[in-house]
Design a protein around this motif. Sequence first.
Motif, short mmCIF file in Angstrom:
data_model
loop_
_atom_site.label_atom_id
_atom_site.label_comp_id
_atom_site.label_asym_id
_atom_site.label_seq_id
_atom_site.Cartn_x
_atom_site.Cartn_y
_atom_site.Cartn_z
N ILE A 355 -22.94 25.23 -19.57
CA ILE A 355 -21.67 26.15 -19.55
C ILE A 355 -22.40 27.20 -18.20
O ILE A 355 -23.42 27.60 -18.12
CB ILE A 355 -21.20 27.08 -20.78
CG1 ILE A 355 -19.91 27.28 -20.43
CG2 ILE A 355 -21.82 27.65 -21.52
CD1 ILE A 355 -18.86 27.30 -21.52
N GLY A 356 -20.76 27.51 -17.33
CA GLY A 356 -21.84 28.60 -16.40
C GLY A 356 -20.18 29.41 -15.39
O GLY A 356 -19.63 28.53 -15.35
N PHE A 357 -20.78 30.42 -15.77
CA PHE A 357 -19.77 31.52 -15.59
C PHE A 357 -20.40 32.03 -13.70
O PHE A 357 -21.32 32.47 -14.05
CB PHE A 357 -19.78 32.44 -16.15
CG PHE A 357 -19.64 32.25 -17.62
CD1 PHE A 357 -17.88 32.10 -18.16
CD2 PHE A 357 -20.23 31.90 -18.84
CE1 PHE A 357 -17.89 31.81 -20.01
CE2 PHE A 357 -19.88 31.05 -20.12
CZ PHE A 357 -18.13 31.21 -20.22
N GLU A 379 -10.79 45.59 -8.54
CA GLU A 379 -11.80 46.21 -8.65
C GLU A 379 -12.98 45.87 -10.13
O GLU A 379 -13.81 45.60 -10.06
CB GLU A 379 -11.57 47.57 -8.65
CG GLU A 379 -12.53 48.53 -9.68
CD GLU A 379 -12.25 50.44 -10.07
OE1 GLU A 379 -12.95 50.64 -10.14
OE2 GLU A 379 -11.73 50.36 -9.94
N TYR A 380 -12.18 45.27 -10.72
CA TYR A 380 -12.07 44.39 -11.94
C TYR A 380 -12.65 43.46 -11.61
O TYR A 380 -13.71 42.35 -12.56
CB TYR A 380 -10.32 44.22 -12.55
CG TYR A 380 -10.86 42.37 -13.96
CD1 TYR A 380 -11.69 44.01 -15.00
CD2 TYR A 380 -11.07 42.02 -14.03
CE1 TYR A 380 -12.07 42.56 -16.11
CE2 TYR A 380 -10.75 40.57 -14.40
CZ TYR A 380 -11.31 41.12 -16.04
OH TYR A 380 -11.80 40.49 -17.01
N LEU A 381 -12.17 42.53 -11.15
CA LEU A 381 -13.39 41.26 -9.89
C LEU A 381 -14.46 41.27 -9.53
O LEU A 381 -15.44 40.76 -9.32
CB LEU A 381 -12.25 40.17 -9.16
CG LEU A 381 -10.45 40.03 -10.40
CD1 LEU A 381 -9.72 39.37 -8.83
CD2 LEU A 381 -10.90 38.46 -10.49
N PRO A 387 -17.18 37.54 -14.27
CA PRO A 387 -16.94 35.63 -13.78
C PRO A 387 -16.04 35.62 -13.26
O PRO A 387 -14.80 35.87 -13.45
CB PRO A 387 -17.45 34.84 -14.73
CG PRO A 387 -17.06 34.91 -15.81
CD PRO A 387 -16.89 36.70 -15.76
N HIS A 388 -15.48 34.69 -11.69
CA HIS A 388 -14.87 33.96 -11.28
C HIS A 388 -13.75 32.37 -11.62
O HIS A 388 -12.37 31.75 -11.31
CB HIS A 388 -14.53 34.03 -9.60
CG HIS A 388 -14.82 35.16 -9.23
ND1 HIS A 388 -15.36 35.76 -8.08
CD2 HIS A 388 -14.18 37.07 -9.84
CE1 HIS A 388 -15.25 36.37 -7.78
NE2 HIS A 388 -15.03 38.03 -9.01
N ALA A 459 -7.59 30.64 -6.00
CA ALA A 459 -8.50 30.92 -6.81
C ALA A 459 -9.03 29.01 -7.72
O ALA A 459 -10.37 29.23 -7.36
CB ALA A 459 -8.58 31.81 -7.86
N ALA A 460 -7.94 28.71 -7.94
CA ALA A 460 -7.94 27.73 -8.29
C ALA A 460 -8.73 25.89 -6.94
O ALA A 460 -9.82 26.27 -7.43
CB ALA A 460 -6.84 26.74 -8.55
#
Length: 576
Positions: A355-357, A379-381, A387-388, A459-460
């Motif tokens: 699993i990767g973030f 700011e949160y991202l 992770p994105h 983002a997708a």
Amino acid sequence: MEYDFIIVGTGPAGASVAFALAQSPKQPKVLILEAGGLNDDKSLRTDGQRWLTFLQQDLNFGYKTSPQEHAGNRQIDYSRGKGLGGSSAINFGVFTVGAKHDYDTWAKLVNDEEFTWSCMQQRFKKIVTFHRDIPEGVDPKYASPLAKNHSSSGGGPLHVGYAKEWEEDLIPTLDLLSEGAGYPLNPDHNSGNPIGLSVLISSAYNGVRSTSKDLLGSLPENFTVKTFSAVEKVIFDGNRATRVVTVDGDTFLASKEVILSAGALDSPKILMHSGIGPLDQLSEYQIPVIHPSPFVGQNLRDHAFVPLVHQRKPGSSLSTRSVFYGSLKRQEEAMKQWQKDGTGEWSKYACEVGIGFFKLGERFLTSKEFERLPESEKEYLRDETVPHTEVFTHFPFHWFFPGGDFPRGDEDKLVDYSCFLVFLYNAQSRGEVRLQSRDPKVPLKFDPKFLGHEFDRRAAVESLREFIERAIESEGFKKAVVRQIVGPEGNSDEKLLEFWQQAMSSSWHMTGTAKMGRDGDEEAVVDEEFRVRGVKGLRVADMSVVPVLVSAHTQGVAYVTGYTCGEKLLKEYDLL
């Protein structure tokens, strides 16, 4: 039939409320109501079959979304668990806790330090016993959690850890992603910083999956659990909750509190049928109003994913899973072995994954869709722990192939394949759940509005494109692949988005439909004590109250949410 507290639901949140209250030496009288049955079939705990339990109709409410405008008008599976253990009895066993910044943001939003990562991490240690053993000979760079981040002994009754035996191609796959695609390794995704590639910590141990039912296994005699008791509504004397009524007409009294832990799809339903919700919906279905609360059912958020499936060349991998999955006889023999002692191939195949973030690159961070976000969201991202996107390896996709007709090889054997899941994180769409009947047996209408926000579509697309460019198009991967079985038909924005629309699934991480907030937050359904605003004696403690879409598979978040509520009840009622 009067109790001090009545808890509705036995999923991770409800079971954790009960587990916290069970610590009281003053022995409050507690009733726990569960809509489904006992879920006591031993085979439901088979680790390698964790992917199949949600297909059993008696364990699953079988919910679907409304047709999704940005996903080809498809109705997408919205499964929710039924019976002791709730959704933890049918989920895929992924035990992740998310980013430190998720919890610190939650604490800031509700103005309560109890929700900071430092506090929540201590609660995880009370609920969970973590088993850090990995197979002999595996380099610790793949899994070496620090003891300070976990409770390895003397923890709670929920056992999590790594599979005893890993599939032969797991480490080569991690090497492909780290050395070939340049993704960093992370030896512990549950440290508070999930960024990087890890071996999954599962809600399983010794070949047996864990569920929230484990938290109910040693409740004292002052607790009563009643199954097949779906709750219709809460009854009020004035504005104080005093009783709950089941759909079969049974009534139970609560002298202190009722706690709804029915989940983000059903707690709002109980609230609305109890007269707490948007006035227009209550009026349409002639439900008497106890307290108008316009944001009950609003702010629905979720994660989503798409699969990438490729047939591998014969001999190009060390994997033996296609031989196992291609032989019913071998699977039957393996089940006999598992029933005997929890070992064998059902405690190996699909029991351990990677699993990767990950953070996305400058193409994403400089996109117009990112730039148009509110400054607080940007700011949160940008926080180092958030992770994105997520990537998941070794998903047993042949069980989920449309029509069940997965490609076969010579002699009708299952082809050797790889399957990665690519996840969309931090969706900005805000969906809703709405009444659609006066009948409490009819579920709400679920509309997550997948891909409804321009940021979500960007983002997708970028999550999928970046993984394809870095991993799928790497030399190491291409030379081992025969063909693509499931994936996009091109790498343009249009083709990548089209694939999302055609192939995306919910991650079943529904959040936010009875949002928690500080005083002055007009969208807040509950306060920082989990109390439903505008009434007394009623709380909600499950994923519906969480005001952040946590960067994780959310069963862990549900556990710690329920336990936090339980601790607050212990303190408020002087039960310690």
